[in-house]
Design an enzyme around this catalytic site. Structure first.
Site, PDB file in Angstrom:
ATOM      1  N   HIS A  65     -39.362  60.906   8.681  1.00  0.00           N
ATOM      2  CA  HIS A  65     -38.071  60.644   8.042  1.00  0.00           C
ATOM      3  C   HIS A  65     -37.337  59.657   8.933  1.00  0.00           C
ATOM      4  CE1 HIS A  65     -35.009  61.618   5.075  1.00  0.00           C
ATOM      5  NE2 HIS A  65     -34.134  61.453   6.048  1.00  0.00           N
ATOM      6  N   SER A 116     -32.865  57.325   2.944  1.00  0.00           N
ATOM      7  CA  SER A 116     -32.269  58.644   3.129  1.00  0.00           C
ATOM      8  C   SER A 116     -30.935  58.711   2.373  1.00  0.00           C
ATOM      9  CB  SER A 116     -32.124  58.946   4.614  1.00  0.00           C
ATOM     10  OG  SER A 116     -31.819  60.302   4.847  1.00  0.00           O
ATOM     11  N   ASP A 173     -43.179  63.106   6.255  1.00  0.00           N
ATOM     12  CA  ASP A 173     -41.728  63.286   6.343  1.00  0.00           C
ATOM     13  C   ASP A 173     -41.420  64.778   6.515  1.00  0.00           C
ATOM     14  OD1 ASP A 173     -38.957  63.591   5.789  1.00  0.00           O
ATOM     15  OD2 ASP A 173     -38.957  61.808   4.527  1.00  0.00           O
TER      16      ASP A 173
END
Length: 295
Positions: A265, A102, A237
């Protein structure tokens, strides 16, 4: 495993290593507002057992690293990027393999462009070439509605000093980012509890990364990345749908995409560890030197 405190400008960063320093080094760079605890011990130990020197660390305002007042971070996003280099320096490493998740994937991309000599390979997970899609990025799909709703409102904050209430709030906050892999609630609770108990100022950890000043890497710079790149991306995600990973693999020269079935995610959940670790170990294996040109 021994934690150490590493100087980084006016801050001190808490880091921890697994395995032998004689093995190829992998620096794990986490997501926003997350301490190194989200890189689970067992995951790190398995990568180390495969012959890698694995380093994880707490960002500023997370874990045992330097904390700033909530709402007033005394640093920028650029500082978080150069902090990764300070960690490498703290272990005496001129370069390492970078694995970013991320926000950490964005940091790794920037390091590969601005400090290419410090980056042996890149592994980019659950990240994007340009952030969430929208009218100005029609090739990148937007986040799912449940995540968009989360960012569109400002939910009431718990009393972060109330341990039980804070842990419940942190666990609840993970749910909108789930994929189709059922969450392991007991494992998640253990990680979040450890994170809470290790963090100097939980209010700061859940506030300051979201208000940092820094534009990040320009998407056009991806073509300048020369480090061998592996892109890992969950097929479910909800924040950065799979086409974000596909775009990274397309725009970074020679990059390879591996889709992680059902992952949302998140840090890699245990059901995908076998796949992730196999790919990571293969990607970070020592490469033979280039053959000299014929002459």
């Amino acid at each position: 495993m021994t934690e150490r405190m590493i100087p980084a400008g006016d801050a001190r960063l808490c880091a921890e290593a697994f395995g032998s320093p004689a093995d190829p080094a992998i620096l794990l760079i986490g997501g926003a507002a997350a301490s190194m605890d989200y890189w689970e011990d067992e995951f790190c130990e398995r990568v180390a057992a495969a012959g890698r020197f694995v380093i994880r660390y707490d960002f500023r305002d997370t874990g045992r690293s330097t904390a700033y007042p909530a709402g007033s971070p005394g640093y920028t996003g650029a500082d978080l990027t150069t902090d990764a280099l300070a960690v490498l320096d703290g272990y005496g490493l001129p370069a390492a393999h970078l694995y970013g998740v991320s926000m950490g994937g964005g940091i790794a991309q920037e390091l590969a462009v601005v400090h290419p000599s410090r980056v042996l390979t890149l592994t980019l997970q659950s990240t994007s070439p340009a952030g969430p899609g929208g009218p100005d990025r029609p090739d990148l799909p937007p986040m799912e509605p449940q995540v968009a709703a989360l960012f569109a409102t400002e939910p009431p904050q718990p009393d972060w000093s109330d341990r039980d209430a804070a842990i419940e709030a942190l666990l609840t906050g993970l749910r909108p980012f789930d994929g189709t892999i059922p969450p392991d609630l007991e494992r998640e609770r253990a990680v979040v509890t450890r994170m809470y108990d290790r963090t100097t100022d939980v209010a700061a950890s859940q506030t300051n990364h979201w208000i940092l000043e820094d534009g990040g890497l320009d998407r056009g710079k991806l073509a300048e990345i020369t480090a061998p790149t592996l892109v890992l991306h969950g097929t479910a995600d909800p924040l950065l749908p799979l086409p974000h990973g596909e775009a990274l693999a397309r725009e970074i020269p020679g990059a390879r995409l591996v889709a992680l079935p059902g992952m949302g995610h998140q840090y890699p959940p245990a059901p995908v560890w076998d796949l992730v670790i196999d790919e990571l170990v293969a990607h970070t294996a020592p490469r033979p030197p280039s053959s000299p040109p014929f002459g």
